[in-house]
Design an enzyme around this catalytic site. Sequence first.
Site, short mmCIF file in Angstrom:
data_model
loop_
_atom_site.label_atom_id
_atom_site.label_comp_id
_atom_site.label_asym_id
_atom_site.label_seq_id
_atom_site.Cartn_x
_atom_site.Cartn_y
_atom_site.Cartn_z
N GLU A 305 46.43 81.80 54.62
CA GLU A 305 47.52 80.90 54.24
C GLU A 305 47.06 79.72 53.40
O GLU A 305 47.77 79.25 52.51
CB GLU A 305 48.24 80.39 55.51
CG GLU A 305 49.14 81.40 56.17
CD GLU A 305 48.37 82.34 57.09
OE1 GLU A 305 49.00 83.18 57.71
OE2 GLU A 305 47.13 82.21 57.16
N ASP A 347 34.26 73.79 15.84
CA ASP A 347 34.46 73.21 14.52
C ASP A 347 33.19 72.44 14.16
O ASP A 347 32.43 72.02 15.04
CB ASP A 347 35.67 72.28 14.55
CG ASP A 347 35.94 71.63 13.20
OD1 ASP A 347 35.83 72.33 12.18
OD2 ASP A 347 36.25 70.43 13.19
N ASP A 660 38.74 69.11 16.62
CA ASP A 660 39.33 67.78 16.66
C ASP A 660 40.51 67.61 15.73
O ASP A 660 41.24 66.64 15.81
CB ASP A 660 38.27 66.72 16.30
CG ASP A 660 37.74 66.89 14.88
OD1 ASP A 660 37.95 67.97 14.29
OD2 ASP A 660 37.11 65.95 14.37
N ASP A 664 42.74 72.79 14.03
CA ASP A 664 42.11 73.47 15.17
C ASP A 664 43.11 73.77 16.29
O ASP A 664 42.81 74.56 17.18
CB ASP A 664 41.00 72.58 15.75
CG ASP A 664 39.90 72.31 14.75
OD1 ASP A 664 39.51 73.25 14.04
OD2 ASP A 664 39.43 71.16 14.67
N GLU A 729 39.75 88.41 61.68
CA GLU A 729 41.01 88.28 62.40
C GLU A 729 41.79 89.59 62.37
O GLU A 729 42.34 90.04 63.40
CB GLU A 729 41.84 87.16 61.79
CG GLU A 729 41.23 85.78 61.95
CD GLU A 729 41.88 84.76 61.03
OE1 GLU A 729 42.97 85.04 60.51
OE2 GLU A 729 41.29 83.68 60.82
#
Length: 945
Positions: A305, A347, A660, A664, A729
């Site tokens: 869970e 770049d 930048d 781009d 479990e």
Amino acid sequence: MAGNRLKGEPMSAYRLSPAAVIEALGSNASSGLSENEARARLERDGPNALTAARPISPWRKLFAQFREPLVALLLVAAVISFSLWLLEQDSDLPYEAIAILAIVLLNAAMGFVQQARAEQSVNELQRMSASQATVIRGGEQIRIAANDIVAGDIILLEEGDTVPADGRLLQSIALQTAEAALTGESLPEAKEPETIIGEAPLGDRQNMVFSGTTVTYGRGKAVVTATGMQTQMGQIAGMLEEAPPETTPLQQELARVGRLLGLVVIAIAVIIIATIIAVEHVSGLAGLFDVLILGVALAVAAVPEGLPAIVTAVLALGVQRMAKRNAIVRHLAAVETLGSANVIASDKTGTLTRNEMTVRAVVTASGRVTLSGTGYNPIGEIKADGGTETITAPLRHELERALTVGDRATNAILQEEDGQWRIQGDPTEGALIVAARKIGLADATLDARYERVGEVPFSSERKLMSTLHTDSEQRAHIQVFTKGAPDVLLSRCNRERIGQETRELTPERRADILRANEELAGEALRTLGVAAKQVPAESFEPDAVGEHLETDLIFIGLIGMIDPPRDEAKAAVSEALAAGIRPVMITGDHPVTAAVIGRELGICRDDRAITGAELDKMPDERLREIVRQISVYARVNPEHKLRIVRALQQNQAIVAMTGDGVNDAPALRNADIGVAMGITGTDVSRKAADIVLADDNFASIVAAVEEGRTIFANIRKFLRYLLSTNMGEVLTMFFGVLLADVIGLSAGSGSLALPLLATHILWINMVSDGAPALALGLDPSINDTMRDAPRPRVEGVITHRMWVNIVFIGVIVAAGTLLILDASMPGGIIEGHGSLAYGQTMAFTTLVLFSLFAVFVSRSDDQTAFRGLFTNRWLWGSVLLSLLLQVAVVYVPFLQKAFSTVSLEPGDWIRCTLVASSVLWLSELVRFIVRWKHRQLATTGPGSV
């Protein structure tokens, strides 16, 4: 009536003459459009603005948090649990359903807060557009809102203006525009109206101006060819809107695990319910309800869970850690993706380089001088002939004279603000000023000696600029300082400076100078020539200053400059390569420049660079082959960047794209992980990216990758932990019911008895396991993650080896828990004397202690759990917290009632602890054997073992 664009391609105007463009657009070069015509076009074509997609409502974003398979599975379990509570009313409140829903809502809230980011890329693009523009309409020059410009308008451009729309130049007077954000070109582009023959990439269309770029020098006149979404900026906006939704490898894997768990839960529930009904001969409504309760308990046992919430929380903690390393994460799931990246497509301008022109070399008659340092900081070393010889007196005089001319024949200003050096004006001129300061030519000294009295501005036709100065040391003369294109300047010189003297410029020396210019260009240096002469002060007429003064000049030298790599970029590239990450340079700059920078940084070993023109002719199949070999791409536009990124992804690469500029942004959005520059980056690129670098340092990308790998390793740790305890479990519940008679599990009266209650399992999954799993997200790296190869795209987050480990731990947990249960109650293999509640409390406590020992085992698949055992104080704190919470459940009265537990004796705790510790010792034994076998294979070979 002409449309919003030319027929055919919107940018075909660069191949037509100005007259042809004017005619095609139905305009007039001198009078422009009439007001009525402009109004009609505006109504027909719409405003000169970028359109944005309708924003997603907050409710839809919140609803999207509930679509994950794991979350859907939990909601189904909550509904079943609530329905059964309505039918049975066996408690005051539906505790199971409430607990499950609380976890689901917590996860949704965390996801909504952390991942909700407004789609503002187009809005930021729009912000870059000019708000006002000067146009000619009806023969009059007027200022209008940029949004009202239409195709066919005649626009006037001055220094400092933002270009309001794409246009074809009609007239240029020394016009230069800064296009780095759009094309990647680091220097301002000189603009000329001459028609270009044939195809030309975006960066080479010198007769065009583009929306959103800035005029850095001169002035000009252009006719608008495209507005709004038809401009180059608009096309980028369109590509951003078309970008598909991002799905990271972790999201894909969690969805797959969720689907798998769903199928496992259904299969186990159907098999065991059918078996019980058939074997136990269940009849009646009450009996069927008991079986359904068992089904819910199995579902609760199988589904971790807390997993969605813990994934979100660990990623959020990772975000904080990455922020300390200057990587600001905007998209939460991007954290693990960055750690998986095996390609960094970067770049050049402003990312690998500083986007600051720097003088590298000065060549004069007496030799060559090299200047070190980068950017606009006026600090650097001066060496002659590569640093092997001392600078001679003649060479020193020539160097000082060359940079004096370079410094004075400029209009730029070097400024220091808050410890940062910046240039106001043309970056090329700024580089000349910085170089002059490096050799000791102070601004105040030059100002005191040379007072400017005239200027012959630069023009694209002459390719020269000259300034005239009085000389306080030679008052009888006016100094003429000229700089410009070396070949043009050389043709206007008849003498050459050598030391402090001059001599005739012979044909042989002209050839030598041109060869030196070619050598500098071959090093990707942008070259300028500098020259000077004196004119008598008595004959100088300020009103008669003109280009006639640019004759009979004395040639002084050549100056070579470049936008150099960042100092730390080469080391970062080397570290990336060592980590199995391939750097790829994708730039709009010149191919020679790109190849030289790429070779200097170690990105490529040769001078090969693929251009955008070559990509246009290349089919996708060929491009997929090329991207495996070529690491430098030049003169590319946004569409090319997208093709390269997608081709890399088709080769199973996980691509981190850095940049930048506006150009781009589409690639940043479509890459697996977009990394934008925080300082020099545009708002557009930052909004399109997943991660923003606060210091614009390429080295920070590599540091962020390292941090991302550590975070991903920690995600695997807590996935291994949560799934192994949940496996325990499930097996406990499954075999506890199937072997109920064998282990003495019976509640009498023919009703079913479970090894654990659903509330027990829910407590373990959400509370006892939650804190240790979260602490694993802060675990320091046990190994040097940067020595490992990047995770392949096809490799799941949970590997086959992890599943073996998960099952192994789950079997140990289930066997030990059932052993304690058997020994706690009468009957079964081991005789006990406790009640059902006592047996369930012992099994519950043992399972919690198993999970606390398993958290240390889960830190690695193969390393010993004792390595770095005390490096994570949060892990020890979480284990102690979970233990205290379990003590509270066992002894606090109201919690005893809620969880049906009974108090335990100290001896009970000792027995539970001894059995639970078996998961640690058995795991250590198996790992020791595996490591021993590996050492044997390494020393004797596979045939000897």
